[in-house]
Design a protein around this motif. Structure first.
Motif, mmCIF file in Angstrom:
data_model
loop_
_atom_site.group_PDB
_atom_site.id
_atom_site.type_symbol
_atom_site.label_atom_id
_atom_site.label_comp_id
_atom_site.label_asym_id
_atom_site.label_seq_id
_atom_site.Cartn_x
_atom_site.Cartn_y
_atom_site.Cartn_z
ATOM 1 N N UNK A 208 0.891 -1.171 0.000
ATOM 2 C CA UNK A 208 0.000 0.000 0.000
ATOM 3 C C UNK A 208 0.925 1.215 0.000
ATOM 4 N N UNK A 209 0.672 2.148 -0.920
ATOM 5 C CA UNK A 209 1.527 3.345 -1.020
ATOM 6 C C UNK A 209 0.777 4.549 -0.483
ATOM 7 N N UNK A 210 1.412 5.270 0.411
ATOM 8 C CA UNK A 210 0.820 6.513 0.932
ATOM 9 C C UNK A 210 1.564 7.674 0.284
ATOM 10 N N UNK A 211 0.854 8.432 -0.546
ATOM 11 C CA UNK A 211 1.456 9.607 -1.190
ATOM 12 C C UNK A 211 0.629 10.809 -0.768
ATOM 13 N N UNK A 212 1.260 11.895 -0.422
ATOM 14 C CA UNK A 212 0.543 13.105 0.004
ATOM 15 C C UNK A 212 -0.732 12.726 0.773
ATOM 16 N N UNK A 213 -1.892 12.938 0.125
ATOM 17 C CA UNK A 213 -3.118 12.612 0.857
ATOM 18 C C UNK A 213 -3.885 11.461 0.212
ATOM 19 N N UNK A 214 -3.212 10.677 -0.647
ATOM 20 C CA UNK A 214 -3.925 9.547 -1.251
ATOM 21 C C UNK A 214 -3.199 8.233 -0.934
ATOM 22 N N UNK A 215 -3.940 7.145 -1.071
ATOM 23 C CA UNK A 215 -3.396 5.822 -0.784
ATOM 24 C C UNK A 215 -3.833 4.882 -1.892
ATOM 25 N N UNK A 216 -2.924 4.044 -2.387
ATOM 26 C CA UNK A 216 -3.332 3.009 -3.350
ATOM 27 C C UNK A 216 -2.498 1.768 -3.143
ATOM 28 N N UNK A 217 -3.018 0.626 -3.612
ATOM 29 C CA UNK A 217 -2.330 -0.647 -3.400
ATOM 30 C C UNK A 217 -2.028 -1.303 -4.736
#
Ligand code: BT5
Length: 248
Positions: A208-217
């Protein structure tokens, strides 16, 4: 051992007691154009920092140091310096303790899933030209880990149940970094990428990647020349430039 055979890295090691941050000192020295490869080492840091100005716990007993580099690189490729340092830390730990640590994108080194080291690469650039790169490396060696970090962090001493010879570890890391930096200077970026991938335990894994204010897997496919993470998200190839990942 750091010997006269080290071509660039660690020919000069400047040792200090408590410092604010070795990266801060190194950036000042880089502006004054000190010799390339100079290492600034602090026994402890009062304002040690991670990415995004996060606090980096750096009491006596650890290895907290910064390396000054002037690579002829496009600023967008500066992540290569972090990759060299990550591999050098993994190799140094292996040579001194026989522990196999792993790199974790983008800038961590883990032992059994816990962070033993972090790298903070800072650059100064004008459009298209890199003026300097400071690679800051923090390693939990003989220091204790505070209670609030024990879930996620580990020290080499705790892992080995014995004190580690810090100078030996430093020498091994600097020697390894010297080799990797030579690859960088020769343009052998694929070799650096392959060494990094060989030290990484997330290939093919779900993250799971946390970038700025978004998250995606997605599933990890590799990293590209810029050090960006390549993910497969629902069959689509996506590259991620920066962020924090969580192994699922
Ligand atoms: C890093 O940031 O991992 C980069 C750390 C770089 C430290 C070196 S020490 C020498 C040089 N001088 C400096 O001032 N810095 C560099 P990041 O990925 O943002 O991780 C920071 C997070 O790691 C914090 O928010 C904590 O959760 C955790 N952390 C703090 N101190 C730690 C420690 N000693 N060991 C493991 N985790 C720690």
């Amino acid at each position: 051992m750091v010997t006269s055979e080290n071509t660039v890295i660690g020919k000069k090691v400047l040792r200090y007691g408590a410092v604010v941050s070795t990266n801060m000192l190194a950036k000042k020295m880089a502006q004054d154009k000190v010799e390339e490869g100079t290492v600034i080492l602090g026994e402890s840091q009062t304002v040690g920092r991670g990415r995004k100005n996060r606090e980096w716990y750096s009491p006596p007993g650890g290895l907290w140091f910064s390396i000054i580099l002037y690579p002829e690189l496009d600023p967008k490729n500066s992540m290569l310096a972090t990759m060299c340092a990550s591999v050098a830390v993994v190799e140094g730990i292996k040579r001194v303790t026989d522990i196999s640590a792993d790199v974790k994108w983008p800038n961590d080194v883990l032992i059994d899933g816990k962070k033993v080291a972090g790298i903070l690469t800072e650059i100064h650039a004008v459009p298209g030209e890199l003026k300097y790169v400071v690679v800051g490396i923090g390693i939990n060696v003989n220091n204790d880990i505070p209670t609030e970090l024990r879930e996620t962090a580990v020290s080499m001493k705790d892992e080995m149940c014995a004190e580690i010879h810090r100078d030996e570890l430093l020498d091994e890391i600097l020697e390894s970094m010297d080799d990797k930096y030579a690859l960088l200077k020769k343009g052998c970026w694929d070799d650096i990428r392959e060494l990094w991938l060989a030290s990484c335990n997330i290939m093919g894994g779900k993250v799971r990647v946390h970038e700025h204010d978004s998250t995606r897997s997605g599933l990890v496919k590799g990293i590209d020349d810029l050090g960006h993470l390549i993910l497969d998200i629902d069959g689509e190839t996506v590259t991620v430039a920066s962020g924090d990942i969580e192994l699922l």
